[in-house]
Motif scaffolding. Structure first.
Motif, mmCIF file in Angstrom:
data_model
loop_
_atom_site.group_PDB
_atom_site.id
_atom_site.type_symbol
_atom_site.label_atom_id
_atom_site.label_comp_id
_atom_site.label_asym_id
_atom_site.label_seq_id
_atom_site.Cartn_x
_atom_site.Cartn_y
_atom_site.Cartn_z
ATOM 1 N N LYS A 47 0.857 -1.182 0.000
ATOM 2 C CA LYS A 47 0.000 0.000 0.000
ATOM 3 C C LYS A 47 0.894 1.233 0.000
ATOM 4 O O LYS A 47 1.920 1.271 0.667
ATOM 5 N N VAL A 48 0.458 2.240 -0.754
ATOM 6 C CA VAL A 48 1.157 3.517 -0.788
ATOM 7 C C VAL A 48 0.209 4.550 -0.194
ATOM 8 O O VAL A 48 -0.954 4.641 -0.595
ATOM 9 N N ASN A 49 0.711 5.290 0.770
ATOM 10 C CA ASN A 49 -0.099 6.293 1.478
ATOM 11 C C ASN A 49 0.477 7.681 1.259
ATOM 12 O O ASN A 49 1.680 7.848 1.054
ATOM 13 N N ARG A 50 -0.389 8.655 1.329
ATOM 14 C CA ARG A 50 0.022 10.050 1.260
ATOM 15 C C ARG A 50 0.136 10.556 2.697
ATOM 16 O O ARG A 50 -0.754 10.352 3.508
ATOM 17 N N TRP A 51 1.255 11.188 3.023
ATOM 18 C CA TRP A 51 1.512 11.769 4.332
ATOM 19 C C TRP A 51 1.886 13.239 4.146
ATOM 20 O O TRP A 51 2.448 13.608 3.118
ATOM 21 N N VAL A 52 1.642 14.054 5.155
ATOM 22 C CA VAL A 52 2.145 15.425 5.150
ATOM 23 C C VAL A 52 3.548 15.364 5.749
ATOM 24 O O VAL A 52 3.759 14.857 6.844
ATOM 25 N N SER A 53 4.500 15.876 5.002
ATOM 26 C CA SER A 53 5.912 15.811 5.381
ATOM 27 C C SER A 53 6.296 16.942 6.323
ATOM 28 O O SER A 53 5.960 18.100 6.080
ATOM 29 N N PRO A 54 7.061 16.613 7.381
ATOM 30 C CA PRO A 54 7.565 17.673 8.262
ATOM 31 C C PRO A 54 8.683 18.468 7.592
ATOM 32 O O PRO A 54 9.005 19.567 8.021
ATOM 33 N N VAL A 55 9.252 17.928 6.523
ATOM 34 C CA VAL A 55 10.362 18.586 5.835
ATOM 35 C C VAL A 55 9.849 19.632 4.854
ATOM 36 O O VAL A 55 10.254 20.783 4.889
ATOM 37 N N VAL A 56 8.937 19.223 3.970
ATOM 38 C CA VAL A 56 8.451 20.146 2.938
ATOM 39 C C VAL A 56 7.094 20.745 3.272
ATOM 40 O O VAL A 56 6.617 21.652 2.599
ATOM 41 N N GLY A 57 6.404 20.207 4.303
ATOM 42 C CA GLY A 57 5.097 20.733 4.688
ATOM 43 C C GLY A 57 4.021 20.462 3.658
ATOM 44 O O GLY A 57 2.998 21.124 3.636
ATOM 45 N N ASP A 58 4.258 19.521 2.784
ATOM 46 C CA ASP A 58 3.345 19.189 1.705
ATOM 47 C C ASP A 58 3.215 17.670 1.657
ATOM 48 O O ASP A 58 3.882 16.960 2.404
ATOM 49 N N PHE A 59 2.385 17.166 0.773
ATOM 50 C CA PHE A 59 2.184 15.722 0.667
ATOM 51 C C PHE A 59 3.402 15.014 0.090
ATOM 52 O O PHE A 59 4.057 15.545 -0.805
ATOM 53 N N VAL A 60 3.673 13.828 0.586
ATOM 54 C CA VAL A 60 4.617 12.906 -0.052
ATOM 55 C C VAL A 60 3.971 11.521 -0.040
ATOM 56 O O VAL A 60 3.208 11.192 0.867
ATOM 57 N N SER A 61 4.257 10.730 -1.071
ATOM 58 C CA SER A 61 3.739 9.364 -1.147
ATOM 59 C C SER A 61 4.785 8.424 -0.588
ATOM 60 O O SER A 61 5.941 8.455 -1.019
ATOM 61 N N ILE A 62 4.365 7.580 0.373
ATOM 62 C CA ILE A 62 5.313 6.701 1.057
ATOM 63 C C ILE A 62 4.750 5.287 1.090
ATOM 64 O O ILE A 62 3.686 5.065 1.690
ATOM 65 N N PRO A 63 5.439 4.312 0.457
ATOM 66 C CA PRO A 63 4.993 2.927 0.541
ATOM 67 C C PRO A 63 5.093 2.415 1.974
ATOM 68 O O PRO A 63 6.013 2.779 2.713
ATOM 69 N N GLU A 64 4.145 1.564 2.384
ATOM 70 C CA GLU A 64 4.162 1.020 3.747
ATOM 71 C C GLU A 64 5.406 0.183 4.013
ATOM 72 O O GLU A 64 5.794 0.006 5.152
ATOM 73 N N SER A 65 6.047 -0.310 2.964
ATOM 74 C CA SER A 65 7.267 -1.092 3.141
ATOM 75 C C SER A 65 8.466 -0.215 3.513
ATOM 76 O O SER A 65 9.506 -0.713 3.915
ATOM 77 N N HIS A 66 8.323 1.096 3.402
ATOM 78 C CA HIS A 66 9.422 2.021 3.685
ATOM 79 C C HIS A 66 9.646 2.205 5.179
ATOM 80 O O HIS A 66 10.780 2.250 5.643
ATOM 81 N N ALA A 67 8.549 2.329 5.932
ATOM 82 C CA ALA A 67 8.645 2.529 7.379
ATOM 83 C C ALA A 67 7.275 2.266 7.993
ATOM 84 O O ALA A 67 6.266 2.329 7.308
ATOM 85 N N THR A 68 7.269 2.004 9.286
ATOM 86 C CA THR A 68 5.987 1.780 9.965
ATOM 87 C C THR A 68 5.314 3.133 10.233
ATOM 88 O O THR A 68 5.971 4.179 10.240
ATOM 89 N N ASP A 69 4.010 3.081 10.491
ATOM 90 C CA ASP A 69 3.282 4.300 10.837
ATOM 91 C C ASP A 69 3.887 4.953 12.071
ATOM 92 O O ASP A 69 4.018 6.183 12.140
ATOM 93 N N GLU A 70 4.270 4.143 13.043
ATOM 94 C CA GLU A 70 4.851 4.675 14.279
ATOM 95 C C GLU A 70 6.156 5.415 13.985
ATOM 96 O O GLU A 70 6.406 6.487 14.551
ATOM 97 N N GLN A 71 6.994 4.829 13.132
ATOM 98 C CA GLN A 71 8.246 5.488 12.773
ATOM 99 C C GLN A 71 7.969 6.820 12.075
ATOM 100 O O GLN A 71 8.560 7.840 12.422
ATOM 101 N N LEU A 72 7.064 6.787 11.096
ATOM 102 C CA LEU A 72 6.761 8.007 10.350
ATOM 103 C C LEU A 72 6.221 9.103 11.267
ATOM 104 O O LEU A 72 6.634 10.263 11.172
ATOM 105 N N ARG A 73 5.331 8.733 12.179
ATOM 106 C CA ARG A 73 4.801 9.730 13.121
ATOM 107 C C ARG A 73 5.901 10.271 14.035
ATOM 108 O O ARG A 73 5.939 11.461 14.340
ATOM 109 N N SER A 74 6.814 9.398 14.470
ATOM 110 C CA SER A 74 7.907 9.846 15.336
ATOM 111 C C SER A 74 8.858 10.788 14.595
ATOM 112 O O SER A 74 9.531 11.604 15.219
ATOM 113 N N TRP A 75 8.897 10.683 13.266
ATOM 114 C CA TRP A 75 9.734 11.566 12.455
ATOM 115 C C TRP A 75 8.990 12.844 12.075
ATOM 116 O O TRP A 75 9.530 13.694 11.368
ATOM 117 N N GLY A 76 7.717 12.969 12.496
ATOM 118 C CA GLY A 76 6.962 14.193 12.254
ATOM 119 C C GLY A 76 5.958 14.148 11.112
ATOM 120 O O GLY A 76 5.290 15.140 10.839
#
Length: 174
Positions: A39-68
């Motif tokens: 699955k590929v999800n759209r997240w709001v990035s803490p780096v660019v402040g805009d959407f980025v598409s991130i495959p679930e195989s890249h990192a867990t939801d918990e990791q992504l949230r901990s990174w902002g």
């Protein structure tokens, strides 16, 4: 929010019943030869402040949230395994120069040497997709330049949107 610069990235499977059509002699579906999916999800990035598409195989939801990262929205599901078909294409993650964010690029959009000369690093295979729309179960995915101002070191093609998510008019109005 977004610039009108858009390029079609690739076509990806949104409906998975196509993978379920293989039948064994005993009438049960054969799952042994089915490609793994991601699955590929759209997240709001803490780096660019805009959407980025991130495959679930890249990192867990918990990791992504901990990174902002925040505001996860499902976009599409595609193949983690290579279908070994001329109609398919590998999609890679490249880390953006000066910014520690990344973009998704289909194989052969740019050469590795060209991307490296622009400062991109850390090429990593993310998933496989189809180059063409095989039937109505597939939808185009377009890549947009994020809304950061011209000259910002993180301004790049970070946003990937399916044709069914947001209209071009919506994106350009933002």
């Amino acid at each position: 929010m977004f610039t009108p610069q858009k390029s079609t990235l690739l076509c990806l499977a949104l409906l998975i019943p196509l993978f379920l059509s293989a039948q064994r002699d005993d009438g049960f579906s054969s799952f042994a030869n089915m490609p793994r999916k991601v699955k590929v999800n759209r997240w709001v990035s803490p780096v660019v402040g805009d959407f980025v598409s991130i495959p679930e195989s890249h990192a867990t939801d918990e990791q992504l949230r901990s990174w902002g990262y925040k505001d996860k929205i499902f976009q599409y599901e595609t193949m983690l395994d290579n279908p070994e078909d001329e109609s398919s294409v590998a999609v890679y993650r490249w880390t953006m120069p000066n910014c520690r964010e990344f973009i998704l690029l289909a194989e052969h959009e740019h050469t590795d040497a060209q991307l490296e000369s622009w400062g991109y690093t850390d090429k990593k295979l993310m998933f496989y997709a189809w180059k063409t729309k095989l039937n109505s179960s597939y939808v185009p995915v377009s890549r947009w330049v994020n809304a950061l101002p011209q000259g910002n070191t993180c301004r790049d093609y970070t946003l990937s949107v399916t044709a069914t998510e947001l209209s071009d008019a919506q994106l350009t109005s933002w």
